[in-house]
Design a protein around this motif. Structure first.
Motif, PDB file in Angstrom:
ATOM      1  N   GLU A 266      28.651  49.640  -1.324  1.00 47.27           N
ATOM      2  CA  GLU A 266      28.403  48.445  -2.133  1.00 47.27           C
ATOM      3  C   GLU A 266      27.539  47.493  -1.325  1.00 47.27           C
ATOM      4  O   GLU A 266      27.482  47.582  -0.102  1.00 47.27           O
ATOM      5  N   HIS A 267      26.885  46.583  -1.976  1.00 45.20           N
ATOM      6  CA  HIS A 267      26.048  45.583  -1.312  1.00 45.20           C
ATOM      7  C   HIS A 267      25.107  46.263  -0.317  1.00 45.20           C
ATOM      8  O   HIS A 267      24.934  45.825   0.805  1.00 45.20           O
ATOM      9  N   ASN A 268      24.530  47.361  -0.758  1.00 47.56           N
ATOM     10  CA  ASN A 268      23.609  48.152   0.046  1.00 47.56           C
ATOM     11  C   ASN A 268      22.273  47.422   0.155  1.00 47.56           C
ATOM     12  O   ASN A 268      21.984  46.510  -0.602  1.00 47.56           O
ATOM     13  N   GLY A 269      21.451  47.844   1.074  1.00 49.95           N
ATOM     14  CA  GLY A 269      20.134  47.265   1.231  1.00 49.95           C
ATOM     15  C   GLY A 269      19.579  47.604   2.598  1.00 49.95           C
ATOM     16  O   GLY A 269      20.017  48.547   3.256  1.00 49.95           O
ATOM     17  N   ILE A 270      18.615  46.843   3.023  1.00 51.22           N
ATOM     18  CA  ILE A 270      18.011  46.995   4.337  1.00 51.22           C
ATOM     19  C   ILE A 270      18.599  45.918   5.230  1.00 51.22           C
ATOM     20  O   ILE A 270      18.657  44.752   4.843  1.00 51.22           O
ATOM     21  N   LEU A 271      19.051  46.305   6.415  1.00 47.21           N
ATOM     22  CA  LEU A 271      19.592  45.339   7.379  1.00 47.21           C
ATOM     23  C   LEU A 271      18.419  44.535   7.935  1.00 47.21           C
ATOM     24  O   LEU A 271      17.485  45.107   8.499  1.00 47.21           O
ATOM     25  N   VAL A 272      18.446  43.201   7.741  1.00 45.64           N
ATOM     26  CA  VAL A 272      17.290  42.376   8.079  1.00 45.64           C
ATOM     27  C   VAL A 272      17.705  41.116   8.831  1.00 45.64           C
ATOM     28  O   VAL A 272      18.662  40.447   8.451  1.00 45.64           O
ATOM     29  N   ASP A 273      16.962  40.799   9.871  1.00 45.37           N
ATOM     30  CA  ASP A 273      17.092  39.554  10.618  1.00 45.37           C
ATOM     31  C   ASP A 273      16.881  38.386   9.652  1.00 45.37           C
ATOM     32  O   ASP A 273      15.928  38.382   8.866  1.00 45.37           O
ATOM     33  N   CYS A 274      17.760  37.391   9.688  1.00 41.75           N
ATOM     34  CA  CYS A 274      17.681  36.238   8.770  1.00 41.75           C
ATOM     35  C   CYS A 274      16.321  35.544   8.806  1.00 41.75           C
ATOM     36  O   CYS A 274      15.852  35.046   7.786  1.00 41.75           O
ATOM     37  N   GLY A 275      15.684  35.513   9.952  1.00 39.60           N
ATOM     38  CA  GLY A 275      14.402  34.837  10.077  1.00 39.60           C
ATOM     39  C   GLY A 275      13.231  35.602   9.490  1.00 39.60           C
ATOM     40  O   GLY A 275      12.121  35.081   9.409  1.00 39.60           O
ATOM     41  N   PHE A 276      13.448  36.838   9.075  1.00 42.06           N
ATOM     42  CA  PHE A 276      12.364  37.683   8.576  1.00 42.06           C
ATOM     43  C   PHE A 276      12.693  38.304   7.221  1.00 42.06           C
ATOM     44  O   PHE A 276      12.036  39.250   6.802  1.00 42.06           O
ATOM     45  N   ARG A 277      13.685  37.790   6.533  1.00 40.40           N
ATOM     46  CA  ARG A 277      14.272  38.444   5.362  1.00 40.40           C
ATOM     47  C   ARG A 277      13.251  38.973   4.357  1.00 40.40           C
ATOM     48  O   ARG A 277      13.121  40.180   4.193  1.00 40.40           O
ATOM     49  N   ASP A 278      12.546  38.124   3.656  1.00 37.86           N
ATOM     50  CA  ASP A 278      11.659  38.602   2.591  1.00 37.86           C
ATOM     51  C   ASP A 278      10.474  39.381   3.142  1.00 37.86           C
ATOM     52  O   ASP A 278      10.096  40.412   2.594  1.00 37.86           O
ATOM     53  N   GLY A 279       9.871  38.906   4.218  1.00 41.12           N
ATOM     54  CA  GLY A 279       8.707  39.587   4.782  1.00 41.12           C
ATOM     55  C   GLY A 279       9.036  40.972   5.304  1.00 41.12           C
ATOM     56  O   GLY A 279       8.261  41.915   5.124  1.00 41.12           O
ATOM     57  N   ALA A 280      10.183  41.119   5.936  1.00 38.96           N
ATOM     58  CA  ALA A 280      10.569  42.428   6.483  1.00 38.96           C
ATOM     59  C   ALA A 280      10.866  43.410   5.361  1.00 38.96           C
ATOM     60  O   ALA A 280      10.473  44.576   5.432  1.00 38.96           O
ATOM     61  N   ILE A 281      11.539  42.954   4.328  1.00 39.00           N
ATOM     62  CA  ILE A 281      11.828  43.854   3.206  1.00 39.00           C
ATOM     63  C   ILE A 281      10.529  44.251   2.516  1.00 39.00           C
ATOM     64  O   ILE A 281      10.320  45.427   2.206  1.00 39.00           O
ATOM     65  N   ARG A 282       9.630  43.294   2.300  1.00 39.11           N
ATOM     66  CA  ARG A 282       8.323  43.617   1.698  1.00 39.11           C
ATOM     67  C   ARG A 282       7.570  44.637   2.542  1.00 39.11           C
ATOM     68  O   ARG A 282       7.004  45.600   2.031  1.00 39.11           O
TER      69      ARG A 282
END
Length: 191
Positions: free
Chosen positions: A113-129
């Motif tokens: 559940e609540h799956n996704g990509i583990l991302v540093d808070c400071g890079f959230r949207d840019g890292a996922i993109r």
């Protein structure tokens, strides 16, 4: 923190200031350390913690691919994709990448559940993109399955340019245990 033991990625690309790479997770000697380090800089659910992911890897004994994004020497995103050949309609056999899933119903019965990509808070949207753009640039797959993701992650998938299809939607139930305690009533009476 550097990835140790994986000199040659299967693929690498630049997305702004980020370097995104895909490599066999088994070649990364310090994966647990990398994951826990990033965990400390991310807002995550239990299902993206090393406690879940590490146990999942140990129990399934699969050989996933590690998708990582770095800003300089700092790892800012991590995800594990299981390459799989699916079968539909007896003859359709798409090459699929499964995010934190095996493709085996016996193992995937315990649903993430609540799956996704583990991302540093400071890079959230840019890292996922950047991670999604890197995946889209690869010709090694026909489908990517992002099971158990939150609506916010599903929306990012849609904005990325990936053609998306929702296979199933399921509510995520929550109980405010503090409110139950404050009510002074037993839990079952609050239902």
């Amino acid at each position: 923190m550097q990835i140790i033991g994986a000199d040659r990625p299967l693929s690498a690309s630049q997305h702004g200031a980020l370097t995104v790479m895909l490599r066999p997770a088994s070649a990364v000697v310090n994966l647990a350390q990398l994951w826990r380090d990033l965990e400390a800089r991310a807002e995550i659910s239990f299902f993206l913690s090393w406690d879940w992911i590490g146990r999942w890897l140990a129990e399934t004994e699969i050989a996933p691919l590690l998708l990582s994004a770095s800003a300089g020497d700092r790892i800012v995103a991590l995800a594990l994709f299981r390459p799989a050949r699916l079968r539909r309609h007896f003859f359709v056999r798409p090459r699929a990448w499964l995010l934190h899933q095996t493709g085996d119903p016996d193992f995937d019965a315990i649903t993430i559940e609540h799956n996704g990509i583990l991302v540093d808070c400071g890079f959230r949207d840019g890292a996922i993109r950047g991670c999604l753009a890197h995946l889209m640039s690869s010709a090694a797959w026909d489908e990517a399955h992002f099971g158990g993701v939150a609506d916010s992650f599903a929306a990012q998938l849609g904005r990325s340019g990936l053609g998306t299809w929702t296979r199933w939607r399921q509510p995520s139930w929550i109980v405010d245990l503090d409110a139950v305690r404050q009510s002074g009533r037993p839990y079952l009476e609050t239902l």
